[in-house]
Each structure stands twice: as structure tokens, then as C-alpha cells.
Design a protein around this motif. Structure first.
Motif, PDB file in Angstrom:
ATOM      1  N   LEU A 208       0.905  -1.112   0.049  1.00  0.00           N
ATOM      2  CA  LEU A 208       0.072  -0.144   0.185  1.00  0.00           C
ATOM      3  C   LEU A 208       0.893   1.121  -0.109  1.00  0.00           C
ATOM      4  O   LEU A 208       0.529   2.031  -0.715  1.00  0.00           O
ATOM      5  CB  LEU A 208      -1.027  -0.048   1.110  1.00  0.00           C
ATOM      6  CG  LEU A 208      -2.044  -0.976   1.135  1.00  0.00           C
ATOM      7  CD1 LEU A 208      -2.846  -0.889   2.579  1.00  0.00           C
ATOM      8  CD2 LEU A 208      -2.957  -0.459  -0.015  1.00  0.00           C
ATOM      9  N   SER A 209       1.792   1.009   0.691  1.00  0.00           N
ATOM     10  CA  SER A 209       2.664   2.424   1.003  1.00  0.00           C
ATOM     11  C   SER A 209       3.384   2.628  -0.599  1.00  0.00           C
ATOM     12  O   SER A 209       3.543   3.939  -0.913  1.00  0.00           O
ATOM     13  CB  SER A 209       3.811   2.377   2.076  1.00  0.00           C
ATOM     14  OG  SER A 209       3.259   2.071   3.227  1.00  0.00           O
ATOM     15  N   ILE A 210       3.955   1.467  -1.178  1.00  0.00           N
ATOM     16  CA  ILE A 210       4.699   1.786  -2.217  1.00  0.00           C
ATOM     17  C   ILE A 210       3.675   2.446  -3.438  1.00  0.00           C
ATOM     18  O   ILE A 210       3.954   3.350  -4.198  1.00  0.00           O
ATOM     19  CB  ILE A 210       5.425   0.602  -2.883  1.00  0.00           C
ATOM     20  CG1 ILE A 210       6.719   0.185  -1.670  1.00  0.00           C
ATOM     21  CG2 ILE A 210       6.089   0.715  -4.033  1.00  0.00           C
ATOM     22  CD1 ILE A 210       7.436  -0.995  -2.122  1.00  0.00           C
ATOM     23  N   SER A 211       2.660   1.707  -3.353  1.00  0.00           N
ATOM     24  CA  SER A 211       1.672   2.036  -4.501  1.00  0.00           C
ATOM     25  C   SER A 211       1.076   3.630  -4.267  1.00  0.00           C
ATOM     26  O   SER A 211       1.056   4.227  -5.335  1.00  0.00           O
ATOM     27  CB  SER A 211       0.308   1.053  -4.284  1.00  0.00           C
ATOM     28  OG  SER A 211       0.909  -0.330  -4.524  1.00  0.00           O
ATOM     29  N   ALA A 212       1.069   3.861  -3.020  1.00  0.00           N
ATOM     30  CA  ALA A 212       0.487   5.388  -2.489  1.00  0.00           C
ATOM     31  C   ALA A 212       1.461   6.265  -3.328  1.00  0.00           C
ATOM     32  O   ALA A 212       1.482   7.407  -3.965  1.00  0.00           O
ATOM     33  CB  ALA A 212       0.331   5.631  -1.363  1.00  0.00           C
ATOM     34  N   LEU A 213       2.892   6.012  -3.042  1.00  0.00           N
ATOM     35  CA  LEU A 213       3.939   6.966  -3.347  1.00  0.00           C
ATOM     36  C   LEU A 213       4.106   6.857  -4.787  1.00  0.00           C
ATOM     37  O   LEU A 213       4.090   7.998  -5.326  1.00  0.00           O
ATOM     38  CB  LEU A 213       5.373   6.440  -2.776  1.00  0.00           C
ATOM     39  CG  LEU A 213       5.627   6.564  -1.299  1.00  0.00           C
ATOM     40  CD1 LEU A 213       7.044   5.584  -0.949  1.00  0.00           C
ATOM     41  CD2 LEU A 213       5.804   7.928  -1.222  1.00  0.00           C
ATOM     42  N   VAL A 214       3.987   5.987  -5.659  1.00  0.00           N
ATOM     43  CA  VAL A 214       3.867   6.105  -7.077  1.00  0.00           C
ATOM     44  C   VAL A 214       2.706   6.806  -7.446  1.00  0.00           C
ATOM     45  O   VAL A 214       2.857   7.587  -8.674  1.00  0.00           O
ATOM     46  CB  VAL A 214       3.551   4.524  -7.756  1.00  0.00           C
ATOM     47  CG1 VAL A 214       3.480   4.427  -9.135  1.00  0.00           C
ATOM     48  CG2 VAL A 214       4.998   3.458  -7.156  1.00  0.00           C
TER      49      VAL A 214
END
Length: 324
Positions: free
Chosen positions: A134-140
Motif C-alpha cells: 500500500l505504501s509503495i503504491s501510494a508513493l507511485v
């Protein structure tokens, strides 16, 4: 501070700030290079006819005189006439405003709801695989370049796959032939899905990261430990005790996002040829349509200032520790 006193002082501050914005916008547009006459008339027009048009627009008067007339008209509800359309500015804006509100308010609310839900889940499962995904997807999503991403969505889902229209808000043939109302509604939704999906993906990441950060901070508070000691379930602690207080910065962000959505995300509307305020604002500025551009900017300013005021009041409702 007494709430009535706070509201009164805040209202005076907002009025002064709005008047300063009105003044700056007036002189800013008129000091910009170019003039509306050279953009809207036949280049073969005689100097006498051009001078007559300038006189009709009131652009032959000194700036100070134009300013006094504008302020007087503004506070009597007269926003002037668009140089290009020849119609009252208020009528032009009201014709575009529903399209902007439909698309951007819907996308902002959906992105906020999804971001808050996923953010609190991510914070609650800190360090887990789900949190990482979730965190990586949100950053992208948060770092996407809006024009590029909008064009890619338009190219892939609109041009290559052909699932969605390449632009606009309606299919003219349906409205010319007076199709059933339900079919018209479905046609608008079909046109709206692609820009709505684009805006949702772009904004959901920021809400997720904001909620996650705020939630992690709240979970360290003493009252969370007290709730655990009382034997409350994880679901109750997460949703009733932690999430409500963690939502304070999200409320501010959503409130301002809804306010700024009035400008319609000019680039997004331009790419998807969505007939809203943002696209009209680009047209007005590029064609030196002073009254229309000022009207659009003043609408945005009024809504943003009002949103700030409402968010301040909401803070006291969400957090009992805040008093005015």
C-alpha cells in the motif's frame, strides 16, 4: 475565545483578504501583454472601428477609473460581460460550473474515502507485506506527473482499447435526437469514467499516505493504551478511537481539495476536453478576456477562503480539545 467573536474576526479577515485578491487580479490582468481586441476582431479592421470597440469595452479609460467601476459593479452583483462571448460573466461561469463540480468533487470524495480506509489499514498493519504494498503504491500514485499520466490513460483506454470516448462530456448525436433521459445519463457517466479514474488514481495516494502518517502518530497516544487495557477489540480501537482523531489533517486536505476543485484542474480538463471552469479559465487568460478570467479566479478565491473557514470550525467538532 468566544465562538461568535472568533467567527466575526475570521469573517472580517476573509473579507479583507478577498478584497486584496480582487485588487491584485484586476491590475495583474491589465498589466499583462496583449489586449482582447487584437485577438477577437478581424485583423483587417480599421483603426477607427477598433477604437470604437475599445471604447465600448471601457478599456480607453484610465486604470484607476476602470478599477473603481469594476469594484462598484462587483459589489452590486455585476461581474461584467465576457469580451469573447458577449454574455454576462456569471452566466458563462454557471454554464461551466456543474461539469467541474460533477467530475472533480466526485473524484476528490472517492479518493479521500478510499485513502482514509486504506491508510488506517496500512498504519494498523505497520511493517507487514500489506503495508509495504500500500505504501509503495501510494508513493507511485502521489508522484505521477499529471499531464503525462492523463495522456497515457487517454491513449491506452481511449485510443488503443477504445473503451471510453476520447473527450467531451456527451455524444452529440444522442442529445440532438432527443434520446431517453436514462440513456443521456449513461452517456455522461461513460464520458466521465476515464477522467474520473485518472483523477482518482492521482489523488488517492496522497490521502493514503497522510492518513497512514497521522494514524501512526495517534496509535502512540496514551488513550490508545488505555483503550487496550480496557479490553476493547482492535476494530473498536482502530475505527472509533484512533481513526477519528487521525482524520483531522485529512479533513483539512479534503476541504482544500474540494475548494481547489472549482478551478477544474485546468490541465486535466484541457486534456480530456471537459467543458468546465478550468478549461474556460485557460481560454480566458490566453485571449485576454479580463472579465471572464477575473470572475473565474474570484470564484476560486471565494471558495478556497470559505473552505479554510469551514475546516477551522470542523476541527473543534472533530477534536473536543480544540476551543475558540
Amino acid at each position: 475565545m468566544n465562538r461568535i467573536v472568533f467567527i466575526s474576526k475570521k469573517a472580517v479577515e476573509l473579507f479583507i483578504l478577498f478584497f486584496l485578491i480582487l485588487t491584485v487580479l484586476f491590475f495583474l490582468f491589465r498589466l499583462a501583454p496583449g489586449d482582447p481586441v487584437t485577438r477577437m476582431v478581424d485583423p483587417m479592421l480599421t483603426p477607427e472601428d477598433a477604437a470604437h470597440i475599445i471604447e465600448q469595452m471601457g478599456l480607453d479609460k484610465p486604470l484607476t477609473t476602470q478599477y473603481m467601476i469594476y469594484v462598484k459593479n462587483f459589489f452590486t452583483g455585476n461581474f461584467g460581460f465576457s469580451f469573447h462571448y458577449g454574455e454576462p460573466v456569471a452566466r458563462v461561469i454557471m454554464a461551466r460550473l456543474p461539469c467541474t463540480l460533477l467530475l472533480f468533487t466526485t473524484s476528490t470524495l472517492l479518493a479521500a474515502l478510499a485513502g482514509v480506509f486504506l491508510g488506517k489499514i496500512s498504519a494498523w498493519k505497520k511493517g507487514s507485506r500489506m503495508d509495504g504494498v500500500l505504501s509503495i503504491s501510494a508513493l507511485v500514485c502521489h508522484t505521477l506527473f499529471v499531464p503525462w499520466f492523463a495522456l497515457m490513460m487517454l491513449w491506452m483506454l481511449g485510443f488503443q482499447v477504445g473503451w471510453f470516448p476520447l473527450g467531451g462530456i456527451i455524444s452529440p448525436e444522442l442529445w440532438i435526437e432527443d434520446a431517453p433521459f436514462g440513456l443521456k445519463v449513461l452517456d455522461v457517466i461513460h464520458h466521465m469514467i476515464l477522467p474520473l479514474l485518472t483523477l482518482f488514481i492521482i489523488h488517492v495516494g496522497s490521502y493514503l499516505l497522510l492518513m497512514r502518517s497521522s494514524m501512526l502518530s495517534v496509535l502512540k497516544e496514551d488513550y490508545i493504551l488505555t483503550a487496550r487495557a480496557k479490553g476493547l477489540t482492535d476494530r473498536v480501537i482502530r475505527n472509533r478511537h484512533a481513526a477519528k482523531n487521525a482524520a483531522l489533517p485529512v479533513v483539512t486536505s479534503v476541504g482544500l481539495s474540494l475548494a481547489f476543485s472549482i478551478n477544474g484542474g485546468a490541465l486535466t480538463e484541457q486534456i480530456f476536453t471537459w467543458p468546465g471552469i478550468g478549461r474556460e479559465l485557460i481560454f480566458a487568460v490566453s485571449n485576454n478576456d479580463y472579465p471572464l478570467a477575473q470572475g473565474c479566479f474570484l470564484l476560486i478565491a471565494a471558495v478556497v477562503l470559505s473552505a479554510n473557514f469551514i475546516v477551522d470550525l470542523l476541527y473543534a467538532w472533530l477534536d473536543p480539545r480544540i476551543h475558540y
